[in-house]
Write a protein that holds these residues in place. Sequence first.
Motif: not given
Length: 963
Positions: A316-337
């Motif tokens: 949440n801090v990465l997304a809403n404070v640091i402003r990391k791109e949300l797609e970069q966070i979401f793709c971390q949940f992809d086990s096939k990546l």
Amino acid sequence: MFHLRTCAAKLRPLTASQTVKTFSQNRPAAARTFQQIRCYSAPVAAEPFLSGTSSNYVEEMYCAWLENPKSVHKSWDIFFRNTNAGAPPGTAYQSPLPLSRGSLAAVAHAQSLVEAQPNVDKLVEDHLAVQSLIRAYQIRGHHVAQLDPLGILDADLDSSVPADIISSTDKLGFYGLDESDLDKVFHLPTTTFIGGQESALPLREIIRRLEMAYCQHIGVEFMFINDLEQCQWIRQKFETPGIMQFTNEEKRTLLARLVRSTRFEEFLQRKWSSEKRFGLEGCEVLIPALKTIIDKSSENGVDYVIMGMPHRGRLNVLANVIRKELEQIFCQFDSKLEAADEGSGDVKYHLGMYHRRINRVTDRNITLSLVANPSHLEAADPVVMGKTKAEQFYCGDTEGKKVMSILLHGDAAFAGQGIVYETFHLSDLPSYTTHGTVHVVVNNQVCYRRNGHNEMDEPMFTQPLMYKQIRKQKPVLQKYAELLVSQGVVNQPEYEEEISKYDKICEEAFARSKDEKILHIKHWLDSPWPGFFTLDGQPRSMSCPSTGLTEDILTHIGNVASSVPVENFTIHGGLSRILKTRGEMVKNRTVDWALAEYMAFGSLLKEGIHIRLSGQDVERGTFSHRHHVLHDQNVDKRTCIPMNHLWPNQAPYTVCNSSLSEYGVLGFELGFAMASPNALVLWEAQFGDFHNTAQCIIDQFICPGQAKWVRQNGIVLLLPHGMEGMGPEHSSARPERFLQMCNDDPDVLPDLKEANFDINQLYDCNWVVVNCSTPGNFFHVLRRQILLPFRKPLIIFTPKSLLRHPEARSSFDEMLPGTHFQRVIPEDGPAAQNPENVKRLLFCTGKVYYDLTRERKARDMVGQVAITRIEQLSPFPFDLLLKEVQKYPNAELAWCQEEHKNQGYYDYVKPRLRTTISRAKPVWYAGRDPAAAPATGNKKTHLTELQRLLDTAFDLDVFKNFS
């Protein structure tokens, strides 16, 4: 007039030699100053209330009366007028005399003095009681603050209320007051701001305002602070009426930030309900709190904020404070990546980030860095501090006004982890202070965890009643939205539109995340080094230039190292002899260990490389060999650092004695080294085994840091090591631990014909481990650390007795242009001239070499036994050792070490040597037997063990029975 000005002083019985402080009457209120007025009045009877702080109170009232008689109670006005008219202090407070014991004239006189005056004793006592009451709230108000949103715990984890906090009117009696005093007006002391623009308030209002300041949903504990200015600042920020009221615009901003904080977690829960993410549910207010801290910091001129935090709420801090791109966070949940970067990578809630953006509130650029961290709670604290200090150093921020740090903690870890204290106690040391840190404790008594420890946890197992209450709890976003709607700040459609807008942002980012095919950990780098690598993060070359220097440079550095470059500076007589010896070595073109280090440092400073050497007693050196800081013997605290007087435009040299901390200080230096590749940062343990209290930093950051976080680091560890007969402690730097964590395969022989084999080995390893046997090689490895086109941690086992060993010297010839660090120093004596006659080839590292050569000479075996020194243990020099083995075809191979067999280097070296020779020969062992302790505490036993080691090494028949 003089009597009027000294009235307050005359209220106390003083001798002729005593002085009192009084205000000058002629100055305006804003410029009042104390003057010393000597009182020559004869002693008088003390009034009953004029003792301790009550006399100060009377003086305060008198000063107020001087400025404006109407500003004090009528009784004080009458009293001060009577005193000014000549009434002596001993009679001004007297009660009316009984008729039976005084004359009518005395009664009339007494009545004139106390006309319209209540009991002054009671008045003063009541004012002092109110002062005590105010102070009680300031000290203990937080004990009854309403901190638990669940309503099941008190602030002190029980229901007790301090006796001096007015929770009901019957407790007024503690102060000698009662309900009838609630509407009386009391003058406020200067140590409170509850009055705002008013200098006096009714007691009822005083209590109400104190309750609002200290006993609501924020508890503040601060009265232990010794700095009055700091205490006053906190009082003002909490007590001033209306100071915590938000404008409607601020309320809307807060709502929008709560929407992002809350809906982000809800989105992750909907999409990946079975994934651990250590969400922020129950603690959502953390995000607007952090953003407000950053807003205010930016407003006050801060350009760079460095943060450290545990895993809870990190995404949440990465997304809403640091402003990391949300797609970069979401793709971390992809086990096939598929991972694109080498190394292990790390789980998403440990990763860091670096980002520079515009702060929307201040419209100023701000850089935000969240440091990657392991699961070891609080371990990142000193790392963040070190990185902050480095960034301040490089931008010339000597007061901490441009670069600041924020540390987030869990309440249990903050209290329980010792590294928190180790980091705190660096805060005021000159070479370590960051001039303050904002600490945010996510307190489970103030917030709560809606899902337990993680999303897979079932908290009802152990805390059923608490989690029943949590299930009933309205989310903070809903509570706050309902409040703002009721206040008319926003309406329901506006609130719902804010939610829809952020939900849409998340859904669009989720769709984009599906296009990601490769996972790039380097996109999560917390400390980029612009310009050091190519654009795709690769070294600019795969070669290392010569680490040698011209003779002129060596001589110049040596001359400065053996002199005092400051005039009228008196050094210790013993140090004069040391400098004289250095000067003689320079004339003879030789260096010892200390001078070799001096030349490595000095030459790098000339090339613009900042050097920072930190640790316990490093300025002098644990073994009194370094002396990088000279102390004037006649002027207290006057020092000189000759290293900073080498060249006109050199880089600065920082050498600093640390506190008695290893964990905290090593973490700090690691953080400092993160900030720039163009600095040589060294931490020296007082003795090598002292690193074991910093093992967490070594195991979790230094060893695997690049593999986990694609973060290179060139920190150097100097670890004094050697069996000197000094007992189990202070002997071993535990080389076996470092070698066991090296990432090379002992059973695989690399391609020895590869171009730049030695540099490629260094690039592929996780750290470099060396044990130099000559000062010249020590000089080269320090310079190589900077001249390499990439950065790796360097572990150096440094000597103790070799610092002054007459044979441990190097010639300038070994340090001239064209020379390099020698990974292996081969035999260069008679054995090398006739290699076919050599019966045994001994491999060793470090100090034991000198024991072996002495014994070989004594036994007249210089032609039969060859001794090869392995200076770089990891990466293992397969190529050079293969040449050595092939050179002596008739020799049996043995590894010799002074450490015990289950310690030291044997278990690391043996399988690699066997792989080098394709297991064609055995590798025998000559050294101490296995043991639990690193060394014996008995000197005789030590010498016996050493002789047995040497006997084994040079007995050519000893291994025949094992063949």
